[in-house]
Design a protein around this motif. Sequence first.
Motif, PDB file in Angstrom:
ATOM      1  N   VAL A 180     -23.569 -10.737  36.021  1.00  0.00           N
ATOM      2  CA  VAL A 180     -22.460 -10.926  35.590  1.00  0.00           C
ATOM      3  C   VAL A 180     -22.620 -12.663  35.225  1.00  0.00           C
ATOM      4  CG1 VAL A 180     -20.403 -11.439  35.841  1.00  0.00           C
ATOM      5  CG2 VAL A 180     -21.037  -9.454  36.548  1.00  0.00           C
ATOM      6  N   SER A 181     -22.576 -13.445  34.094  1.00  0.00           N
ATOM      7  CA  SER A 181     -22.618 -14.321  33.809  1.00  0.00           C
ATOM      8  C   SER A 181     -21.826 -15.802  35.204  1.00  0.00           C
ATOM      9  CB  SER A 181     -21.763 -14.730  31.959  1.00  0.00           C
ATOM     10  OG  SER A 181     -21.348 -16.617  32.153  1.00  0.00           O
ATOM     11  N   GLN A 182     -22.666 -16.627  35.602  1.00  0.00           N
ATOM     12  CA  GLN A 182     -21.757 -17.181  35.761  1.00  0.00           C
ATOM     13  C   GLN A 182     -20.468 -18.490  35.329  1.00  0.00           C
ATOM     14  OE1 GLN A 182     -23.215 -18.383  39.014  1.00  0.00           O
ATOM     15  NE2 GLN A 182     -21.360 -19.590  39.360  1.00  0.00           N
ATOM     16  N   SER A 183     -20.553 -18.408  33.991  1.00  0.00           N
ATOM     17  CA  SER A 183     -19.833 -19.478  33.723  1.00  0.00           C
ATOM     18  C   SER A 183     -19.027 -18.626  32.997  1.00  0.00           C
ATOM     19  CB  SER A 183     -20.445 -19.720  32.628  1.00  0.00           C
ATOM     20  OG  SER A 183     -18.722 -20.634  31.368  1.00  0.00           O
ATOM     21  N   GLU A 184     -17.868 -18.386  33.439  1.00  0.00           N
ATOM     22  CA  GLU A 184     -16.285 -17.268  32.911  1.00  0.00           C
ATOM     23  C   GLU A 184     -15.706 -18.152  31.593  1.00  0.00           C
ATOM     24  OE1 GLU A 184     -12.740 -17.344  35.828  1.00  0.00           O
ATOM     25  OE2 GLU A 184     -13.869 -18.136  37.492  1.00  0.00           O
ATOM     26  N   GLN A 185     -16.328 -18.645  31.008  1.00  0.00           N
ATOM     27  CA  GLN A 185     -16.366 -19.357  28.866  1.00  0.00           C
ATOM     28  C   GLN A 185     -17.428 -19.335  28.969  1.00  0.00           C
ATOM     29  OE1 GLN A 185     -12.707 -22.548  28.556  1.00  0.00           O
ATOM     30  NE2 GLN A 185     -12.640 -22.329  31.474  1.00  0.00           N
ATOM     31  N   THR A 186     -18.314 -18.313  28.811  1.00  0.00           N
ATOM     32  CA  THR A 186     -19.080 -17.861  27.845  1.00  0.00           C
ATOM     33  C   THR A 186     -19.789 -18.560  26.367  1.00  0.00           C
ATOM     34  OG1 THR A 186     -19.505 -15.561  27.606  1.00  0.00           O
ATOM     35  CG2 THR A 186     -20.490 -17.171  29.757  1.00  0.00           C
ATOM     36  N   CYS A 187     -18.232 -18.280  26.119  1.00  0.00           N
ATOM     37  CA  CYS A 187     -18.706 -18.539  24.581  1.00  0.00           C
ATOM     38  C   CYS A 187     -18.079 -19.952  23.714  1.00  0.00           C
ATOM     39  CB  CYS A 187     -16.508 -17.633  23.968  1.00  0.00           C
ATOM     40  SG  CYS A 187     -16.858 -16.544  24.018  1.00  0.00           S
ATOM     41  N   ALA A 188     -16.735 -21.226  25.350  1.00  0.00           N
ATOM     42  CA  ALA A 188     -16.790 -22.444  24.670  1.00  0.00           C
ATOM     43  C   ALA A 188     -18.622 -23.230  25.464  1.00  0.00           C
ATOM     44  CB  ALA A 188     -16.027 -22.589  25.709  1.00  0.00           C
ATOM     45  N   LEU A 189     -19.274 -22.576  26.272  1.00  0.00           N
ATOM     46  CA  LEU A 189     -20.267 -22.946  27.266  1.00  0.00           C
ATOM     47  C   LEU A 189     -21.403 -22.511  25.816  1.00  0.00           C
ATOM     48  CD1 LEU A 189     -22.098 -24.434  28.884  1.00  0.00           C
ATOM     49  CD2 LEU A 189     -22.662 -21.642  29.531  1.00  0.00           C
ATOM     50  N   GLY A 190     -20.641 -21.660  25.430  1.00  0.00           N
ATOM     51  CA  GLY A 190     -22.598 -21.509  23.801  1.00  0.00           C
ATOM     52  C   GLY A 190     -21.706 -22.700  22.407  1.00  0.00           C
ATOM     53  N   ALA A 191     -21.177 -22.652  22.310  1.00  0.00           N
ATOM     54  CA  ALA A 191     -20.104 -23.532  21.738  1.00  0.00           C
ATOM     55  C   ALA A 191     -20.646 -25.469  21.931  1.00  0.00           C
ATOM     56  CB  ALA A 191     -18.965 -23.771  20.913  1.00  0.00           C
ATOM     57  N   ALA A 192     -20.515 -25.909  23.558  1.00  0.00           N
ATOM     58  CA  ALA A 192     -21.422 -26.683  23.195  1.00  0.00           C
ATOM     59  C   ALA A 192     -22.393 -27.045  23.877  1.00  0.00           C
ATOM     60  CB  ALA A 192     -20.547 -27.183  24.787  1.00  0.00           C
ATOM     61  N   ILE A 193     -23.592 -25.610  23.298  1.00  0.00           N
ATOM     62  CA  ILE A 193     -25.103 -25.789  23.617  1.00  0.00           C
ATOM     63  C   ILE A 193     -25.144 -25.965  21.849  1.00  0.00           C
ATOM     64  CG2 ILE A 193     -27.001 -24.242  23.551  1.00  0.00           C
ATOM     65  CD1 ILE A 193     -25.926 -22.543  25.738  1.00  0.00           C
ATOM     66  N   PHE A 194     -24.384 -25.721  20.997  1.00  0.00           N
ATOM     67  CA  PHE A 194     -24.945 -25.362  19.751  1.00  0.00           C
ATOM     68  C   PHE A 194     -24.823 -27.649  19.495  1.00  0.00           C
ATOM     69  CE2 PHE A 194     -25.148 -20.664  19.800  1.00  0.00           C
ATOM     70  CZ  PHE A 194     -26.650 -21.016  18.780  1.00  0.00           C
ATOM     71  N   GLY A 195     -23.381 -27.651  19.863  1.00  0.00           N
ATOM     72  CA  GLY A 195     -23.031 -29.175  19.735  1.00  0.00           C
ATOM     73  C   GLY A 195     -24.005 -29.996  20.006  1.00  0.00           C
ATOM     74  N   ALA A 196     -24.525 -29.875  20.868  1.00  0.00           N
ATOM     75  CA  ALA A 196     -25.497 -30.369  21.851  1.00  0.00           C
ATOM     76  C   ALA A 196     -26.854 -30.102  21.143  1.00  0.00           C
ATOM     77  CB  ALA A 196     -26.029 -29.474  23.137  1.00  0.00           C
ATOM     78  N   ALA A 197     -26.743 -29.378  20.098  1.00  0.00           N
ATOM     79  CA  ALA A 197     -28.442 -29.353  19.341  1.00  0.00           C
ATOM     80  C   ALA A 197     -28.172 -29.763  17.973  1.00  0.00           C
ATOM     81  CB  ALA A 197     -28.880 -27.876  18.705  1.00  0.00           C
ATOM     82  N   ALA A 198     -27.158 -29.625  18.252  1.00  0.00           N
ATOM     83  CA  ALA A 198     -26.617 -30.525  15.919  1.00  0.00           C
ATOM     84  C   ALA A 198     -26.696 -31.628  16.651  1.00  0.00           C
ATOM     85  CB  ALA A 198     -25.180 -29.774  15.423  1.00  0.00           C
ATOM     86  N   ALA A 199     -26.543 -32.154  18.126  1.00  0.00           N
ATOM     87  CA  ALA A 199     -26.272 -33.768  17.396  1.00  0.00           C
ATOM     88  C   ALA A 199     -28.012 -34.265  17.788  1.00  0.00           C
ATOM     89  CB  ALA A 199     -26.145 -34.228  18.888  1.00  0.00           C
ATOM     90  N   ALA A 200     -29.057 -33.450  18.081  1.00  0.00           N
ATOM     91  CA  ALA A 200     -30.386 -33.829  17.909  1.00  0.00           C
ATOM     92  C   ALA A 200     -31.269 -35.181  18.602  1.00  0.00           C
ATOM     93  CB  ALA A 200     -30.906 -33.926  16.910  1.00  0.00           C
ATOM     94  N   ALA A 201     -30.155 -35.301  19.883  1.00  0.00           N
ATOM     95  CA  ALA A 201     -30.414 -36.832  20.174  1.00  0.00           C
ATOM     96  C   ALA A 201     -30.942 -36.816  21.580  1.00  0.00           C
ATOM     97  CB  ALA A 201     -29.241 -37.337  20.602  1.00  0.00           C
ATOM     98  N   GLY A 202     -32.240 -36.241  21.513  1.00  0.00           N
ATOM     99  CA  GLY A 202     -32.656 -35.595  22.726  1.00  0.00           C
ATOM    100  C   GLY A 202     -31.701 -34.438  23.711  1.00  0.00           C
ATOM    101  N   ALA A 203     -31.609 -33.685  22.701  1.00  0.00           N
ATOM    102  CA  ALA A 203     -30.824 -32.782  23.792  1.00  0.00           C
ATOM    103  C   ALA A 203     -31.201 -31.822  23.856  1.00  0.00           C
ATOM    104  CB  ALA A 203     -29.205 -32.369  22.894  1.00  0.00           C
ATOM    105  N   GLY A 204     -32.719 -31.480  22.866  1.00  0.00           N
ATOM    106  CA  GLY A 204     -33.196 -30.408  23.736  1.00  0.00           C
ATOM    107  C   GLY A 204     -32.901 -29.432  22.681  1.00  0.00           C
ATOM    108  N   ASP A 205     -34.191 -28.579  22.404  1.00  0.00           N
ATOM    109  CA  ASP A 205     -33.985 -26.741  21.483  1.00  0.00           C
ATOM    110  C   ASP A 205     -33.095 -25.982  21.934  1.00  0.00           C
ATOM    111  OD1 ASP A 205     -35.528 -25.477  23.197  1.00  0.00           O
ATOM    112  OD2 ASP A 205     -36.981 -26.061  21.777  1.00  0.00           O
ATOM    113  N   ILE A 206     -32.636 -25.073  21.253  1.00  0.00           N
ATOM    114  CA  ILE A 206     -31.647 -23.828  22.073  1.00  0.00           C
ATOM    115  C   ILE A 206     -32.008 -23.426  22.992  1.00  0.00           C
ATOM    116  CG2 ILE A 206     -29.956 -22.317  21.538  1.00  0.00           C
ATOM    117  CD1 ILE A 206     -28.958 -24.191  19.771  1.00  0.00           C
TER     118      ILE A 206
END
Length: 561
Positions: free
Chosen positions: A472-498
């Motif tokens: 079971v995933s730790q987060s109860e909001q994995t969809c929004a969490l995944g979206a936040a991960i992609f938002g950070a990846a798109a920023a390409a400001a030292g946020a790291g790859d996926i």
Amino acid sequence: MKRYSLGIDYGTNSCRSLLIDLDNGAEVGSTVFNYPSGEMGILLDPKDPHVARQNPQDYLDGLEAVVRGALQQAQENVPGFDPAQVIGIGIDTTGSTPIPVNKDGTPLGLMPEFKNNLNAMVWLWKDHTGYAEAAEITQLAHEMRPNIIAKCGGIYSSEWWWSKILRLRRVDAQVFEAAYSFVEHCDWIPAVLTGNTDPLTLKRGVCSAGHKAMFSTEWGGLPDKEFLARLDPALADLRDRLYSVAHTADVKAGDLCAEWSQRLGLKAGIAISVGAFDAHMGAVGAGIKEGTLVKILGTSTCDLMIAPTSKPLADIPGVCGIVNGSVLPGYYGIEAGQSAVGDIFLWFVNHLVPDTYGITVGEKFVNMEKAMLGKKPGSTGLLALDWNNGNRTVLVDVRLTGLLLGQTLHTEAHEIYRAYIEATAFGALTIIKRVEEYGVKIEEVINTGGLSIKNATLMQCYADIIGKPMKVSQSEQTCALGAAIFGAAAAAAGAGDIHTLQSQVTATREKVYYPIPENQAVYAELYTLYRTLHDAFGTTEWNGKINHVMKQLLDIRARQS
């Protein structure tokens, strides 16, 4: 400096935000906005149960509410938090959820002349009015473009892009002709945030394009004009007003425009990532990797798997598409799912469970689960088919319906509830068997969604029936969490790859549900009976007998009671 990213998750009845600390995955702000229009956010037609539309204004109002709510929570609870530390926003939505828009990209449903026309509104994923059109697309594709339909699992669905647009063309020519183009919900929200809603230039996501609109670079993008013209010449004309390029979700759709920076209270110019569907981003938020199936357990389910593009992958009949990059760049995304799971349980509780189990819905669920404790598999003598909202995978037939077999004058409500849980697990096993048959190995299942957290009985049934560890995933909001991960990846400001971001911000819970061998043996017998019913009612090739099923259920019940 601390860095944060926002994920916005548009669901069927509400949207929600999740603000995460990119250093450790801490969830520092989250707000839910319930869509006010219609019935629980869905615009219905009492004359047609297949209709499910939404008001695009709800999406805009919800966006502002959930972002400001998350920022306010972070400011109240995190010392030193500053909205200027947010570096990116990612968006996920349901799908296929196409929006008819004018030349400027404004949804027709926001225009005064169409405000009372359901056909001009957003066509929600669960709108099944295009089932005849879907069958027509399937038949023509097998005749003209078998390579295209094979990537869709061999059957086109009424839940998808072209069947809905073709249906609109046939039932409301005025709205169709007023629509300059159509945009998926997951593409429209990033376009709004970047200030570029031009249908010809806004960035489209490969997730929605590949899984629902039959897009692939293998055949030059969307289906060709010759094929579309055979369906309707208007679709061939429309193709020129759609798109020829689609992007993975780590690509930047654009920068946050001045208008929406003011409306949201964020710094203008931060990255907005290309949008994708909720399940696909949820899979990333759950920590998907090769050999893992991520199961998003909600009103329906979506199952996501990945396979590296460096290795050949066979077409898999009945799945909801195999798309390069739809989940993670460098991998094929494989989507499957069930059209109703939680919806079946809610229907049962709301309409058939007596008040002896409690007054509220919550009380009834809790007390039914208590009544099931200690009961052995097969002891109810019941068997059900999980098709109360049709079958998404592997039969892809919205006109299939539910079935409960084996009830007697002594059958109790909690026994029926268990039979429905088992039925949804048998449906899940059918999906796993299909993808493994075609070379995609599943070693574990990571579950996400409220059912996986709240219902231990369900999770153990799933483990026993599927025969694999259920995490079971730790987060109860994995969809929004995944979206936040992609938002950070798109920023390409030292946020790291996926993959780096995944390792930093995703985790599973300590509790793992493992199969119990003696339960597995009984469920194997029951699954054989389930497949008999599945094939008898769901396929045209089956020519066996079902007169043994009831008596075998009674034999198993006698042995297990």
